[in-house]
Motif scaffolding. Structure first.
Motif, PDB file in Angstrom:
ATOM      1  N   THR A   1      97.557  24.213  -4.086  1.00 14.45           N
ATOM      2  CA  THR A   1      97.976  22.951  -4.695  1.00 14.45           C
ATOM      3  C   THR A   1      96.877  21.897  -4.596  1.00 14.45           C
ATOM      4  N   THR A   2      96.084  21.910  -3.515  1.00 15.56           N
ATOM      5  CA  THR A   2      94.972  20.972  -3.405  1.00 15.56           C
ATOM      6  C   THR A   2      93.881  21.302  -4.414  1.00 15.56           C
TER       7      THR A   2
ATOM      8  N   GLY B   1      94.093  26.439  17.009  1.00 16.57           N
ATOM      9  CA  GLY B   1      94.013  25.039  16.608  1.00 16.57           C
ATOM     10  C   GLY B   1      94.804  24.817  15.336  1.00 16.57           C
ATOM     11  N   ASP B   2      94.500  23.733  14.650  1.00 15.56           N
ATOM     12  CA  ASP B   2      95.164  23.371  13.405  1.00 15.56           C
ATOM     13  C   ASP B   2      94.141  23.153  12.313  1.00 15.56           C
ATOM     14  N   LEU B   3      94.587  23.329  11.062  1.00 21.75           N
ATOM     15  CA  LEU B   3      93.749  23.105   9.886  1.00 21.75           C
ATOM     16  C   LEU B   3      94.452  22.105   8.974  1.00 21.75           C
ATOM     17  N   HIS B   4      93.667  21.230   8.359  1.00 19.31           N
ATOM     18  CA  HIS B   4      94.235  20.324   7.367  1.00 19.31           C
ATOM     19  C   HIS B   4      93.160  19.917   6.381  1.00 19.31           C
TER      20      HIS B   4
ATOM     21  N   ASP C   1      85.144  19.141   9.927  1.00 18.47           N
ATOM     22  CA  ASP C   1      85.405  19.875   8.685  1.00 18.47           C
ATOM     23  C   ASP C   1      84.310  20.905   8.424  1.00 18.47           C
ATOM     24  N   HIS C   2      84.172  21.871   9.318  1.00 18.57           N
ATOM     25  CA  HIS C   2      83.085  22.846   9.201  1.00 18.57           C
ATOM     26  C   HIS C   2      83.563  24.220   8.752  1.00 18.57           C
TER      27      HIS C   2
ATOM     28  N   VAL D   1      88.726  28.995  -2.568  1.00 20.25           N
ATOM     29  CA  VAL D   1      88.806  27.855  -3.477  1.00 20.25           C
ATOM     30  C   VAL D   1      87.735  26.810  -3.196  1.00 20.25           C
ATOM     31  N   GLY D   2      86.878  27.065  -2.208  1.00 17.02           N
ATOM     32  CA  GLY D   2      85.770  26.151  -1.945  1.00 17.02           C
ATOM     33  C   GLY D   2      86.113  24.958  -1.087  1.00 17.02           C
ATOM     34  N   HIS D   3      87.266  24.962  -0.430  1.00 18.80           N
ATOM     35  CA  HIS D   3      87.630  23.827   0.421  1.00 18.80           C
ATOM     36  C   HIS D   3      86.842  23.856   1.727  1.00 18.80           C
ATOM     37  N   ALA D   4      86.628  22.673   2.288  1.00 18.69           N
ATOM     38  CA  ALA D   4      86.121  22.527   3.652  1.00 18.69           C
ATOM     39  C   ALA D   4      87.293  22.047   4.502  1.00 18.69           C
ATOM     40  N   TRP D   5      87.866  22.955   5.281  1.00 13.66           N
ATOM     41  CA  TRP D   5      89.031  22.630   6.090  1.00 13.66           C
ATOM     42  C   TRP D   5      88.604  21.913   7.369  1.00 13.66           C
TER      43      TRP D   5
END
Length: 674
Positions: free
Chosen positions: A329-330, A431-434, A634-635, A641-645
């Protein structure tokens, strides 16, 4: 290795005789269509369906069922055929659901004749659709591939077949529905929820990838009944066939629709409609724990709303689904914004290219109109994003409290009831991702166990840590506390005596963060100090890897010396490269490369800049480790999809005694085990 496909992704096929397995939470219709290189179906004779279950190279089930097995022989299809599409539809006119959004996401797997899974695809994102093209096998330059499609149609089979270019689409859809209606009473319902999780033991070298890695997949245990058990997991799961004889290929002396034919009733119990040699073809769908949503309304989120043999596996798959949904969705929102900006730039460029419109009211009006259209497109994209994020947030709020200790945050109440487990969990939370567009939604970062690669807690300065720490010592201490929290999670996840932790702290700089591990007695030995301690620990662990490696490769894994510690080993290295000579550096690289496959794992707490004197010699070491940070950063790149989580470490809340309590239980269980 199984390929877990996402929509639009393809995978090569090395076999031409295949079986396509479909699992759904309700009886559905399965069909297969042949089409040319343009995707056009030439006639009704090119569609295998319940009314005509056999076509050249195809055999499908003769009725609606919750589980299907379709046989495909790609060598037997006509030369003019370039695509074989798998079609799924909900029966029309019956009491069952009328849209896929009200049922569990269908799961499709392509397997060989031996039951080994080649590729799988979970069809997510369906709502009002009642028919869907699940996947297609297509010919490209003489070779066959499989592609995940997931294209749904609200108009049912008629609309689907019309879109495939079939002139007789309406007539064929009616014919299929009539054939299904005649046999609907014999449909195989979804299997009931299992009352026990079954055997969940795993091989020591199983994959250990999480959302940050392009993962292979979970491998659930075997089912309690005999027969092939292709354990499927839609989100990051490796699958394999179970014990027993391989399934027969339809057309080779077996009934292709035997999976849907009723068996003789047995006295004193419910009728089992499944084929005795084809039971448990896929993990059962989640039990219905919430009422179906009203048409047009989003479904109410439920913890464990995914396929799997146990609640733990269903939660793991659900977390993976949340990760993919947020990424998808992002990506859609960012793509829409990029399109709006490029369209506005193009319209403004057209306005400026005409000298007559550069000045005056006409040019100003054109520019305002372009900006208004841009704002409208962005607002529409944001509205769709906010709607999806609200649903994901509601799901996250339900799932988080239901997570078991291995998946839960340190502040979760589940840790207060912690007990040392009897078996290894599927995964572990690191950990967590966002993402920036959804800062309020945190996706647990789960990695499979046993670990497949080492961990690197980066104690160096990053852009996100600038201004948070006045000196490097404070950041290094936080990095060591992060490592201790991860080590405690690993110790808590394994049964007593099955996980051992070693520590190298040459300068003793990590004494305070290491205190919980030292004081509770969960370490194999006190932290090694100085160059002599470094040499001793590295020598023992490299010799251990050599010994296990020789035993395994020589086929004598059961001939290890008496009293040999077969538990998984974790080496925590602090303050690298202090205290390391060239030989120790080479041993460390060897453990990073060869150790995970033979039960020795590495956790580095280091600043890469401090080892820059070694030049490119250590580049393979850093690349082999999964980099984590003690502060949000954010590494983590997502190649899909090319996101930097943005990654956030899982740390113990300040002042909490949960870490001490958990490690005390681990130490007590180890003493009793010894």
């Amino acid at each position: 290795m199984t390929a877990e496909l996402v929509r639009g992704q393809n995978h090569p096929l090395s076999q031409v005789r295949l079986e396509i397995r479909v699992s759904a939470g309700t009886p559905i219709v399965a069909a297969a269509a042949l089409s040319d290189e343009n995707g056009r179906i030439h006639g009704v004779e090119w569609v295998a369906h319940p009314g005509a279950p056999t076509q050249p190279g195809l055999e499908v089930s003769r009725q609606a069922a919750a589980d299907h097995r379709l046989a495909v022989d790609l060598d037997a299809v006509p030369e003019a055929v370039h695509r074989v599409s798998v079609l799924l539809a909900l029966p029309s006119g019956g009491p069952g659901p009328v849209r896929f959004g009200a049922v569990a996401a269908p799961f499709v797997a392509v397997t060989g004749l031996d039951g080994a899974e080649v590729a799988s695809y979970t069809i997510t994102g369906l709502d009002a659709e009642s028919a869907v093209v699940a996947l297609e096998l297509y010919r490209r330059q003489g070779a066959w591939k499989v592609r995940a499609i997931g294209q749904g149609y609200a108009g049912g089979l008629a609309e689907l077949l019309t879109d495939q270019g079939l002139p007789q689409a309406q007539q064929l859809a009616r014919s299929i529905n009539d054939a299904v209606a005649q046999g609907l009473a014999r449909s195989v319902q979804a299997p009931p929820p299992r009352t026990a999780d079954g055997d969940r033991s795993r091989q020591a070298a199983a994959p250990a990838l999480g959302p940050d890695q392009g993962g292979t997949a979970p491998q659930p245990g075997t089912a309690p009944q005999p027969g092939p058990v292709p354990a499927m997991s839609p989100y990051g799961g490796q699958t394999s066939g179970g014990q027993g004889q391989p399934p027969e290929y339809p057309g080779a002396g077996s009934d292709p629709s035997a999976v849907t034919q009723p068996s003789a009733p047995t006295a004193g119990g419910p009728i089992d409609y499944s084929h005795p040699r084809r039971r448990n073809a896929a993990p059962p769908p989640p039990p219905p724990t919430a009422p179906p949503a009203a048409p047009g309304q989003p479904a109410q989120p439920v913890a464990g709303d995914a396929t799997g043999w146990s609640m733990e596996e269903r939660l793991y798959n659900q977390v993976w689904g949340m990760f993919e949904d947020l990424a998808r969705t992002t990506a859609a929102y960012r793509s829409a914004v990029d399109f709006a900006e490029s369209r506005m730039d193009k319209e403004l460029e057209q306005v400026l290219s005409d000298p007559r419109s550069r000045i005056g009211g006409q040019g100003d009006a054109a520019r305002e109109a372009a900006r208004a259209r841009h704002a409208q497109l962005v607002d529409q994209a944001r509205e769709a994003l906010d709607r999806d994020l609200a649903q994901l947030k509601a799901e996250a709020d339900v799932v988080e409290p239901a997570l078991p200790p291995a998946y839960a945050r340190w502040d979760s109440p589940v840790w207060h009831g912690y007990r040392v487990p009897m078996e290894i969990p599927m995964a572990l939370r690191l950990g967590d991702l966002h993402l920036p567009e959804a800062d309020r939604i945190r996706i647990p970062m789960l990695v499979r166990l046993p670990l497949e690669r080492g961990l690197w807690i980066d104690s160096g300065r990053t852009e996100s840590s600038e201004g948070l720490f006045t000196d490097s010592h404070a950041l290094g201490r936080l990095a060591m506390e992060t490592a201790v929290a991860h080590a405690a999670r690993l110790l808590a996840a394994y049964p007593a005596g099955e996980f051992t932790v070693h520590v190298i702290d040459p300068a003793g700089s990590g004494a305070q963060p290491l205190a919980p591990l030292v004081q509770t007695g969960v370490l194999a030995a006190p932290p090694a100090l100085g160059a002599a301690g470094v040499t001793d620990v590295l020598t023992r662990l490299t010799q251990r890897v050599d010994l296990v490696q020789m035993a395994v490769r020589g086929g004598a894994a059961d001939s290890l010396p008496p009293g040999f510690d077969t538990s998984q080993q974790l080496l925590i290295v602090n303050d690298f490269p202090h205290g390391f000579d060239d030989r120790a550096v080479n041993q460390l690289r060897y453990l990073a490369d060869e150790g995970p496959a033979f039960g020795v794992h590495l956790m580095m707490v280091a600043d890469r800049e401090e080892s820059s004197g070694y030049g490119p010699l250590l580049d393979p070491l850093w690349r082999s480790l999964l980099r984590l940070t003690p502060v949000p950063d954010d590494h983590l790149a997502d190649p899909w999809v090319g996101h930097a989580w943005t990654y956030e470490p899982s740390l113990v809340p300040p002042g909490s005694q949960v870490l001490q309590q958990v490690l005390t239980q681990v130490a007590a269980a180890r003493t009793k085990y010894s």
